[in-house]
Scaffold this motif. Structure first.
Motif, short mmCIF file in Angstrom:
data_model
loop_
_atom_site.label_atom_id
_atom_site.label_comp_id
_atom_site.label_asym_id
_atom_site.label_seq_id
_atom_site.Cartn_x
_atom_site.Cartn_y
_atom_site.Cartn_z
N MET A 1 0.86 -1.15 -0.05
CA MET A 1 -0.07 -0.11 0.03
C MET A 1 0.97 1.27 -0.02
SD MET A 1 -3.38 0.75 2.36
CE MET A 1 -2.43 0.85 4.08
N LYS A 2 0.65 2.34 -0.85
CA LYS A 2 1.31 3.39 -0.96
C LYS A 2 0.69 4.53 0.01
CE LYS A 2 2.37 2.63 -5.78
NZ LYS A 2 2.08 2.99 -7.31
N ASN A 3 1.50 5.56 0.29
CA ASN A 3 0.81 6.49 1.24
C ASN A 3 1.77 7.69 1.16
OD1 ASN A 3 2.80 6.99 3.81
ND2 ASN A 3 2.78 4.68 3.52
N ARG A 4 1.08 8.89 1.29
CA ARG A 4 1.73 10.19 1.42
C ARG A 4 2.20 10.82 2.79
NH1 ARG A 4 -2.29 14.17 -0.20
NH2 ARG A 4 -0.68 15.27 -0.67
N LEU A 5 2.38 9.99 3.49
CA LEU A 5 2.50 10.15 5.06
C LEU A 5 3.89 10.92 5.16
CD1 LEU A 5 0.78 9.24 7.47
CD2 LEU A 5 2.29 7.78 8.09
N LYS A 6 4.77 10.48 4.50
CA LYS A 6 6.08 11.44 4.52
C LYS A 6 6.17 12.81 4.11
CE LYS A 6 11.05 10.73 3.44
NZ LYS A 6 12.09 9.88 3.02
N VAL A 7 5.32 12.98 3.01
CA VAL A 7 5.04 14.35 2.30
C VAL A 7 4.49 15.25 3.11
CG1 VAL A 7 4.21 15.46 0.32
CG2 VAL A 7 5.14 13.02 0.06
N LEU A 8 3.24 14.51 3.67
CA LEU A 8 2.49 15.44 4.61
C LEU A 8 3.15 15.84 5.86
CD1 LEU A 8 -0.86 13.31 4.22
CD2 LEU A 8 -0.57 15.48 3.16
N ARG A 9 3.82 14.89 6.27
CA ARG A 9 4.80 15.17 7.49
C ARG A 9 5.77 16.27 7.33
NH1 ARG A 9 9.67 13.46 8.94
NH2 ARG A 9 9.92 11.81 7.62
N ALA A 10 6.45 16.17 6.15
CA ALA A 10 7.53 17.19 5.69
C ALA A 10 6.94 18.53 5.47
CB ALA A 10 8.25 16.66 4.38
N GLU A 11 5.58 18.44 5.04
CA GLU A 11 5.06 19.92 4.69
C GLU A 11 4.72 20.61 5.73
OE1 GLU A 11 2.48 18.54 0.56
OE2 GLU A 11 1.42 18.66 2.63
N ARG A 12 4.32 19.87 7.09
CA ARG A 12 4.26 20.37 8.21
C ARG A 12 5.73 20.69 9.22
NH1 ARG A 12 0.15 18.19 6.12
NH2 ARG A 12 -1.82 18.60 6.41
N TRP B 1 7.26 18.31 10.64
CA TRP B 1 7.20 17.47 11.79
C TRP B 1 8.37 16.28 11.75
CZ3 TRP B 1 1.13 16.12 11.84
CH2 TRP B 1 0.49 17.07 12.23
N THR B 2 8.82 15.89 12.83
CA THR B 2 9.92 14.71 12.83
C THR B 2 8.93 13.48 12.92
OG1 THR B 2 10.07 14.74 15.07
CG2 THR B 2 11.69 16.20 14.05
N GLN B 3 9.70 12.39 12.45
CA GLN B 3 8.97 11.14 12.61
C GLN B 3 8.66 10.71 14.28
OE1 GLN B 3 11.59 8.09 11.19
NE2 GLN B 3 10.76 8.20 9.07
N ALA B 4 9.47 11.32 14.97
CA ALA B 4 9.12 11.04 16.66
C ALA B 4 7.96 12.00 16.95
CB ALA B 4 10.30 11.57 17.09
N GLN B 5 7.94 13.04 16.39
CA GLN B 5 6.47 13.89 16.69
C GLN B 5 5.50 13.39 16.14
OE1 GLN B 5 8.22 17.60 15.07
NE2 GLN B 5 7.96 18.57 17.05
N LEU B 6 5.43 12.78 15.17
CA LEU B 6 4.14 12.27 14.28
C LEU B 6 3.97 11.01 15.00
CD1 LEU B 6 2.02 11.99 12.10
CD2 LEU B 6 3.90 10.82 10.56
N ALA B 7 4.79 10.25 15.31
CA ALA B 7 4.81 8.93 16.40
C ALA B 7 4.08 9.21 17.33
CB ALA B 7 6.10 8.21 16.64
N ALA B 8 4.71 10.08 18.24
CA ALA B 8 3.87 10.52 19.63
C ALA B 8 2.35 10.89 19.26
CB ALA B 8 4.47 11.79 20.16
#
Lengths: 140, 66
Positions: free
Chosen positions: B1-12, B14-21
């Motif tokens: 499954m593809k997703n845009r999570l990395k792009v959406l996170r980068a646009e905001r 946010w770090t991976q740790a912040q998104l994970a929290a």
């Protein structure tokens, strides 16, 4: 923009608490097993009452460890839970298949010594560790 | 499954740790989802959709062509 939580969320705190509980119960179980195994010979000279008490204590702590493991798994996030359960499933299969075959080896006289449960325990520990490592690598 | 999570996170930013929290998962899980190595459950996908204010289909796409 949305205010973000601190970098370590509720999940991290609860996971760390569950890990500490599991560690405590595992160490307690190892110590209670050692007490039940060596106590009769070295501490209470095979006193039946104390020996039974030692075995009951070991079982009680063992069940505590099982409940703690269940809580630990329930507290994992979904990817880590999948890794854990996959490793546990492989371990269960290897334990059942190899344990049964190993026991059979003596009955059909392919080995001369009596199979030891500790060998099976070691095999299951090794399998579980390998399963966890492979699972983590898969999702890295 | 593809997703845009990395792009959406980068646009905001946010770090991976912040998104994970925010999603109440580990940073490794966010990383695996972003790389397409791990497919999130439906509740987690809904949580991500709520967080980004989008629909699930806007974030996750079925990788298999029909």
């Amino acid at each position: 923009m949305k205010e973000l939580k601190a970098e370590s969320g509720d999940w991290a705190a609860s996971n760390s608490r569950n890990s500490a509980h599991l560690k405590y119960w595992t160490v307690s179980w190892v110590l209670s097993t050692a007490l039940a195994a060596f106590g009769p010979k070295f501490i209470w000279d095979f006193h039946t009452g104390l020996t039974v008490l030692g075995v009951v204590f070991m079982l009680a702590v063992g069940f505590g460890m099982i409940i703690s493991t269940k809580g630990y798994v329930a507290g994992l996030d979904e990817m880590h839970r999948k890794i854990f359960l996959d490793a546990a499933a492989i371990t269960l299969g290897v334990g059942l298949v190899c344990g049964t075959s190993y026991e059979l080896l003596e009955d059909i006289m392919l080995i001369a010594y009596e199979p030891e449960i500790s060998h099976l325990t070691l095999l299951m520990c090794g399998t579980f560790i390998a399963g966890m490592v492979m699972g983590h690598r898969k999702y890295q | 499954m593809k997703n845009r999570l990395k792009v959406l996170r980068a646009e905001r930013d946010w770090t991976q740790a912040q998104l994970a929290a925010e999603l109440d998962v580990s940073r490794q899980t966010v990383n695996a989802i972003e790389k397409g190595k791990f497919d999130p459950s439906l509740p987690l996908a809904f949580k991500a959709a709520r967080l980004f204010g989008m629909s699930i289909e806007d974030i996750f796409q079925d990788g298999e062509e029909v």
